[in-house]
Motif scaffolding. Structure first.
Motif, PDB file in Angstrom:
ATOM      1  N   ASP A 227       0.830  -1.199   0.000  1.00  0.00           N
ATOM      2  CA  ASP A 227       0.000   0.000   0.000  1.00  0.00           C
ATOM      3  C   ASP A 227       0.867   1.251   0.000  1.00  0.00           C
ATOM      4  O   ASP A 227       0.588   2.211  -0.734  1.00  0.00           O
ATOM      5  N   GLU A 228       1.937   1.239   0.798  1.00  0.00           N
ATOM      6  CA  GLU A 228       2.823   2.405   0.849  1.00  0.00           C
ATOM      7  C   GLU A 228       3.584   2.566  -0.470  1.00  0.00           C
ATOM      8  O   GLU A 228       3.816   3.700  -0.933  1.00  0.00           O
ATOM      9  N   LEU A 229       3.971   1.437  -1.072  1.00  0.00           N
ATOM     10  CA  LEU A 229       4.664   1.500  -2.363  1.00  0.00           C
ATOM     11  C   LEU A 229       3.739   2.070  -3.438  1.00  0.00           C
ATOM     12  O   LEU A 229       4.142   2.933  -4.232  1.00  0.00           O
ATOM     13  N   LEU A 230       2.504   1.605  -3.468  1.00  0.00           N
ATOM     14  CA  LEU A 230       1.543   2.103  -4.451  1.00  0.00           C
ATOM     15  C   LEU A 230       1.288   3.595  -4.250  1.00  0.00           C
ATOM     16  O   LEU A 230       1.205   4.358  -5.219  1.00  0.00           O
ATOM     17  N   PHE A 231       1.171   4.020  -3.015  1.00  0.00           N
ATOM     18  CA  PHE A 231       0.942   5.443  -2.727  1.00  0.00           C
ATOM     19  C   PHE A 231       2.095   6.288  -3.255  1.00  0.00           C
ATOM     20  O   PHE A 231       1.888   7.323  -3.904  1.00  0.00           O
ATOM     21  N   LYS A 232       3.303   5.833  -2.988  1.00  0.00           N
ATOM     22  CA  LYS A 232       4.489   6.572  -3.441  1.00  0.00           C
ATOM     23  C   LYS A 232       4.529   6.670  -4.959  1.00  0.00           C
ATOM     24  O   LYS A 232       4.825   7.720  -5.530  1.00  0.00           O
ATOM     25  N   ILE A 233       4.206   5.561  -5.616  1.00  0.00           N
ATOM     26  CA  ILE A 233       4.275   5.528  -7.080  1.00  0.00           C
ATOM     27  C   ILE A 233       3.173   6.373  -7.710  1.00  0.00           C
ATOM     28  O   ILE A 233       3.420   7.153  -8.638  1.00  0.00           O
ATOM     29  N   SER A 241       0.236   7.059 -18.814  1.00  0.00           N
ATOM     30  CA  SER A 241      -0.730   5.994 -19.096  1.00  0.00           C
ATOM     31  C   SER A 241      -0.201   4.667 -18.564  1.00  0.00           C
ATOM     32  O   SER A 241       0.627   4.012 -19.183  1.00  0.00           O
ATOM     33  N   ILE A 242      -0.674   4.299 -17.382  1.00  0.00           N
ATOM     34  CA  ILE A 242      -0.274   3.041 -16.759  1.00  0.00           C
ATOM     35  C   ILE A 242      -1.446   2.556 -15.908  1.00  0.00           C
ATOM     36  O   ILE A 242      -1.813   3.169 -14.913  1.00  0.00           O
ATOM     37  N   GLN A 243      -2.041   1.465 -16.327  1.00  0.00           N
ATOM     38  CA  GLN A 243      -3.282   1.006 -15.695  1.00  0.00           C
ATOM     39  C   GLN A 243      -3.054   0.052 -14.530  1.00  0.00           C
ATOM     40  O   GLN A 243      -3.852  -0.005 -13.593  1.00  0.00           O
ATOM     41  N   SER A 244      -1.988  -0.730 -14.568  1.00  0.00           N
ATOM     42  CA  SER A 244      -1.875  -1.864 -13.647  1.00  0.00           C
ATOM     43  C   SER A 244      -1.804  -1.495 -12.163  1.00  0.00           C
ATOM     44  O   SER A 244      -2.344  -2.246 -11.344  1.00  0.00           O
ATOM     45  N   PRO A 245      -1.183  -0.380 -11.746  1.00  0.00           N
ATOM     46  CA  PRO A 245      -1.226  -0.071 -10.307  1.00  0.00           C
ATOM     47  C   PRO A 245      -2.647   0.142  -9.802  1.00  0.00           C
ATOM     48  O   PRO A 245      -2.993  -0.279  -8.689  1.00  0.00           O
ATOM     49  N   TYR A 246      -3.482   0.775 -10.605  1.00  0.00           N
ATOM     50  CA  TYR A 246      -4.878   0.982 -10.211  1.00  0.00           C
ATOM     51  C   TYR A 246      -5.624  -0.352 -10.163  1.00  0.00           C
ATOM     52  O   TYR A 246      -6.429  -0.597  -9.263  1.00  0.00           O
ATOM     53  N   ASN A 247      -5.336  -1.213 -11.138  1.00  0.00           N
ATOM     54  CA  ASN A 247      -5.963  -2.534 -11.137  1.00  0.00           C
ATOM     55  C   ASN A 247      -5.524  -3.344  -9.924  1.00  0.00           C
ATOM     56  O   ASN A 247      -6.318  -4.099  -9.347  1.00  0.00           O
ATOM     57  N   ALA A 248      -4.260  -3.184  -9.528  1.00  0.00           N
ATOM     58  CA  ALA A 248      -3.755  -3.902  -8.353  1.00  0.00           C
ATOM     59  C   ALA A 248      -4.500  -3.461  -7.099  1.00  0.00           C
ATOM     60  O   ALA A 248      -4.850  -4.302  -6.249  1.00  0.00           O
ATOM     61  N   ILE A 249      -4.764  -2.175  -6.957  1.00  0.00           N
ATOM     62  CA  ILE A 249      -5.524  -1.685  -5.803  1.00  0.00           C
ATOM     63  C   ILE A 249      -6.908  -2.307  -5.783  1.00  0.00           C
ATOM     64  O   ILE A 249      -7.394  -2.779  -4.747  1.00  0.00           O
TER      65      ILE A 249
END
Length: 484
Positions: A227-233, A241-249
């Protein structure tokens, strides 16, 4: 053709190696490659079948017994060799490369080429190669290779991630990923990848695939503070244009593992909320339809907004205005995908009573009905709009009156007449009508005067899934024979 019946067993028959087992997460029987080959050989040796007949009999017999043959190389032992299968040969080459403890520059190029070949074979539609690869420990192999690739070797890591994501498609493969230490390997690489968008994109695609339907994998990622890694990124890629972090959440916060009674994803969502993820996800929405990540971010934000506190915090940061503006723009630009996603998000935010008033005060009812006129031929968008109006009108006669003034009743009547086979939309319309009528006598008079009773009764008769909602709507419209 000579057909024989085999006895299905759930323990190892050491003398034949013909183990047929029950997959741990679903009522599907499986068989090993060795057992399959042994059955063909028995057909040929004991029943005097020719090789082609023996192969066909084995396939038909096992299929009739409910055995899942995905991942099995269906060839004739001694005539055609399973090792001659291209996917098996590709795996053998990857095993040779993986035998070294560290890749040098020459190895890296060959590893990338071999991974790309393996990916191409696995992604061939209808080939079943991904199943064969997974069944033959291809996922374990790719994870091991991935752990040896230096983070600066972007292309090779991306190739490994792409192959890995293809091999993760069911509970057995997600469990294999977990047992092989996949979560830590992936998180370590993503953490060290120095703002490399390509690695992030392919790496978080693996996260989403691995966490789908597996509570233990979700837990493993959360223990690694993903969660902290995703927030930082996400704070730094709003316009990328990058969909996968949102899909991971979305996947991490979806309770989709049927093996567990109580999922922990609600607590995970609260963790996302506490570190400020909602605000980070607002970036693409503030960009509006210009952002390539608008839809993915809207879906992810909906997953995070699990309680009143988070919904209110989104509103306090301008979220209501932003979402309403995106809804307006989606209508102007005729973007049905954005319209559905933003309406679905607004429905979630409307779950907070404080937000209901804010939405209505900002002309939400009028804006939603206006959107319905732009998408009058799209039952899915109309369904989402009705869901919002339904929530806004719940226990609020004033909001219900405002909805009727804006034209929500006419919208429902027209939609139910036009889309009589859109069963879910018909049900949502009945739910909305109930909330519009239950506490507002004037609304009941208006709706009945416009002929809503006949339309609801038709929906009740023609749609079994709509019957309860239709009966409730008829009852709260004041009709006595609502169950007839």
């Amino acid at each position: 053709m000579k057909i024989r019946t085999i006895e299905l067993t759930f323990h190892t028959l050491s003398h034949l190696h013909s183990t047929i087992t029950m997959a741990p997460s679903k009522n599907v029987r499986t068989i090993s490659q060795e057992a399959f080959d042994g059955l063909i050989k028995e057909n040929m040796d004991d029943l005097d079948m020719d090789p082609t007949e023996a192969l066909q009999d084995a396939i038909e017999t096992l299929t009739l017994q409910g055995v899942d043959l995905s991942g099995i190389v269906t060839c004739i032992p001694g005539v055609t060799n399973a090792n001659e299968n291209p996917i098996i040969q590709s795996l053998d080459r990857l095993r040779e490369l993986n035998s070294t403890t560290q890749f040098d520059n020459k190895d890296i190029d060959e590893v990338a080429e071999s991974l790309d070949t393996f990916y191409d074979l696995c992604s061939t539609e209808g080939s079943g190669n991904a199943s064969i690869g997974t069944r033959n420990e291809g996922l374990d192999l790719v994870i091991s290779i991935c752990s040896k690739i230096p983070v600066q070797c972007e292309g090779t890591l991306v190739s490994a991630f792409k192959a890995m994501a293809l091999l993760i498609y069911d509970i057995q493969s997600t469990e294999a990923f977990r047992r092989c230490g996949g979560p830590k390997i992936i998180v370590d690489i993503l953490t060290d990848s120095c703002q490399n968008i390509n690695i992030w994109s392919s790496g978080f695609a693996v996260v989403a695939a691995a966490a789908t339907g597996n509570e233990l994998v979700k837990e493993a990622f959360m223990e690694l503070k993903i969660d902290e890694l995703l927030f930082k990124i996400l704070r730094g890629i709003t316009k990328t244009s990058i969909q996968s972090p949102y899909n991971a959440i979305r996947v991490l916060l979806t309770p989709d593992d049927g093996r567990v009674v109580a999922s922990q994803v609600y607590g995970y969502a609260r963790r996302f909320g506490k570190i400020g993820m909602a605000e980070a996800l607002m970036g693409p929405l503030r960009e509006g339809l210009r952002s390539p990540n608008l839809v993915s971010a809207s879906i992810a934000l909906k997953s995070v907004a699990v309680n009143d506190e988070i919904c209110k915090s989104i509103a306090d940061n301008g979220g209501i205005d932003v979402v309403l503006q995106c809804i307006d723009d989606s209508g102007v630009q005729n973007n049905d995908t954005a319209a559905r996603a933003c309406c679905s998000l607004l429905s979630k935010l409307a779950g907070s009573d404080a937000n209901k008033s804010s939405i209505v005060q900002r002309g939400g009812m009028d804006r939603l009905v206006k959107l319905s006129s732009r998408f009058s031929e799209d039952s899915f968008v109309l369904q989402e709009i009705m869901s919002i109006v339904c929530i806004l009108s719940l226990r609020s006669p004033d909001n219900a009156a405002r909805a009727i003034e804006a034209g929500a009743g006419d919208m429902a009547i027209q939609a139910m007449q036009k889309f009589q086979n859109a069963h879910q939309m018909q049900k949502q319309s009945c739910l909305m009508i109930r909330n519009l009528a239950v506490r507002n006598a004037e609304n009941r008079t208006i709706l009945l005067g416009n002929g809503i009773e006949k339309i609801i009764r038709r929906a009740k008769e023609n749609n079994e899934g709509c019957r309860a909602a239709a009966a409730d709507a008829l009852r709260d419209l004041g009709l006595d024979n609502y169950n007839s």
